[in-house]
Design a protein around this motif. Sequence first.
Motif, PDB file in Angstrom:
ATOM      1  N   LEU A 294      20.162 -18.301  31.187  1.00  0.00           N
ATOM      2  CA  LEU A 294      21.661 -18.476  30.811  1.00  0.00           C
ATOM      3  C   LEU A 294      22.379 -18.213  29.044  1.00  0.00           C
ATOM      4  O   LEU A 294      23.745 -17.604  29.338  1.00  0.00           O
ATOM      5  CB  LEU A 294      21.153 -20.404  29.896  1.00  0.00           C
ATOM      6  N   THR A 295      21.958 -17.623  28.250  1.00  0.00           N
ATOM      7  CA  THR A 295      21.904 -17.497  27.342  1.00  0.00           C
ATOM      8  C   THR A 295      22.396 -16.016  26.952  1.00  0.00           C
ATOM      9  O   THR A 295      23.431 -14.886  26.810  1.00  0.00           O
ATOM     10  CB  THR A 295      21.172 -17.495  25.793  1.00  0.00           C
ATOM     11  N   ILE A 314      22.967 -25.035  26.022  1.00  0.00           N
ATOM     12  CA  ILE A 314      22.339 -26.680  26.384  1.00  0.00           C
ATOM     13  C   ILE A 314      22.441 -27.570  26.334  1.00  0.00           C
ATOM     14  O   ILE A 314      21.666 -28.349  27.451  1.00  0.00           O
ATOM     15  CB  ILE A 314      21.400 -26.980  24.808  1.00  0.00           C
ATOM     16  N   SER A 315      23.714 -27.479  26.658  1.00  0.00           N
ATOM     17  CA  SER A 315      24.028 -28.989  27.634  1.00  0.00           C
ATOM     18  C   SER A 315      23.760 -28.858  28.849  1.00  0.00           C
ATOM     19  O   SER A 315      23.475 -29.282  30.046  1.00  0.00           O
ATOM     20  CB  SER A 315      25.383 -29.185  27.111  1.00  0.00           C
ATOM     21  N   THR A 316      24.426 -27.558  29.315  1.00  0.00           N
ATOM     22  CA  THR A 316      24.496 -26.748  30.599  1.00  0.00           C
ATOM     23  C   THR A 316      22.865 -27.700  31.525  1.00  0.00           C
ATOM     24  O   THR A 316      22.999 -27.359  32.187  1.00  0.00           O
ATOM     25  CB  THR A 316      25.216 -25.665  31.401  1.00  0.00           C
ATOM     26  N   TRP A 317      22.543 -26.946  30.230  1.00  0.00           N
ATOM     27  CA  TRP A 317      20.790 -26.955  30.872  1.00  0.00           C
ATOM     28  C   TRP A 317      20.529 -28.408  31.154  1.00  0.00           C
ATOM     29  O   TRP A 317      19.416 -29.243  31.762  1.00  0.00           O
ATOM     30  CB  TRP A 317      19.746 -26.225  29.767  1.00  0.00           C
ATOM     31  N   THR A 318      20.278 -29.249  29.913  1.00  0.00           N
ATOM     32  CA  THR A 318      20.673 -30.996  29.643  1.00  0.00           C
ATOM     33  C   THR A 318      20.929 -31.362  31.125  1.00  0.00           C
ATOM     34  O   THR A 318      20.200 -32.581  31.515  1.00  0.00           O
ATOM     35  CB  THR A 318      21.074 -31.662  28.238  1.00  0.00           C
ATOM     36  N   PHE A 319      22.489 -31.076  31.424  1.00  0.00           N
ATOM     37  CA  PHE A 319      22.485 -31.435  32.207  1.00  0.00           C
ATOM     38  C   PHE A 319      22.393 -31.706  33.843  1.00  0.00           C
ATOM     39  O   PHE A 319      22.094 -32.144  34.797  1.00  0.00           O
ATOM     40  CB  PHE A 319      24.385 -31.676  32.776  1.00  0.00           C
ATOM     41  N   MET A 320      21.863 -30.276  34.165  1.00  0.00           N
ATOM     42  CA  MET A 320      21.308 -29.761  35.612  1.00  0.00           C
ATOM     43  C   MET A 320      19.828 -30.181  35.296  1.00  0.00           C
ATOM     44  O   MET A 320      19.488 -31.415  36.543  1.00  0.00           O
ATOM     45  CB  MET A 320      21.132 -28.835  34.955  1.00  0.00           C
TER      46      MET A 320
END
Length: 383
Positions: A294-295, A314-320
């Motif tokens: 992602l980074t 981090i927010s995208t990873w947490t959301f998924m």
Amino acid sequence: MTQIGADLYIFELPVNFSALVTITSSLFLGLIIPKYRQRDLFVGAVVLSRTGSILFGVLYYYVTDETFFTCLAYILRGIEEAGACAYFISGYVLIFRSFCDHAGIIRGFLECAVEIGTTIGPPVGDLFFTFKESGLPFYFVGIFTIFLALVGRCVLDEVINTSKQYQSLTNFMQIPAIIVTSCVVLTVSLTTSALDPSLGEYLTNLLPFRKSDYVYLFIAAAFAFSTPAWNYLTEKLARFEWIMPLGLYLTGLAIILLELDLVCSDFDKYFKLINVCMLGVCMAMSLAPTFRCLTTAAFENGYENNVTTHSYVISTWTFMFSLGEILGPAVGILVYQKYDFWVVCWMIATLNILVGFLCTLFFYCKRNKRNICCKFNVTIHFK
């Protein structure tokens, strides 16, 4: 609905509620967190989350009405999860900014610590519940965590977002590499949560022990102790993308082998035990490179190396991941009730293999700079 099915749904309801709160708050927090000082935000979020935990322990003594108790419990649980999501995002931003060159290795050890805590938490909680003070686990965890957060405020360096460039979260989530990597995160999360309601019940009578809790103990332990190794490997390799699809293929194979019945019944018990551990290792293998993917995708598409970008990651990873935690139990319980455990296994295994193939195809074309076309008049161009 059968009684077992009803119990499974009731058991998964608080978990789904927690994941739902995380889903609704993660992207919003990803937008607002870069505007504040990360250290202060981290400490404040920990205090908010653990205060909710302490108040939850107090409810038992002061609220007697069952309906009112349930409503307050879910409100406090929502506050706790929102705070946990905030300090999760800000904590990882602090890691990325404070340990730029070794963020993956540090993150691997943190994930190991999280899994160890998840493993030893239930028996420690049961030990506390043996005392007459049933709120003791909430008081202990809440006060101790707040104390650690206050100590951390004195140790952690302050991180401030100095970049004035506006970067869109919507455009970030439309990057093809972000979409593919998000599918990997969703698949791993869905795999864990879909097998969770039925795996323990299925393996209880097959393994040498008779408690399903031990099944998750072995999975969590295998995941925890293998995560630092996979993160270290991801950090050191220049081309690390192959780790994700290989982990997904092996996860699918491990799930299929769970349903395989061997001729020798005595050996079959220990084979299942080894296979359960293999499942934890393979899921860690699939998940470890996702942060770096992602980074890297963000940097390749013009996003700066700043607090905003890391917050988006981090927010995208947490959301998924939270989305998988909601979809997994619903799908797993539904299929398990209507058909059987082997159908759940084959369905989840097929999903892992298909996503692994998608991941392989995408990164192969990206490496060789071959464009991807599909029937919907969409073309992915690789520069």
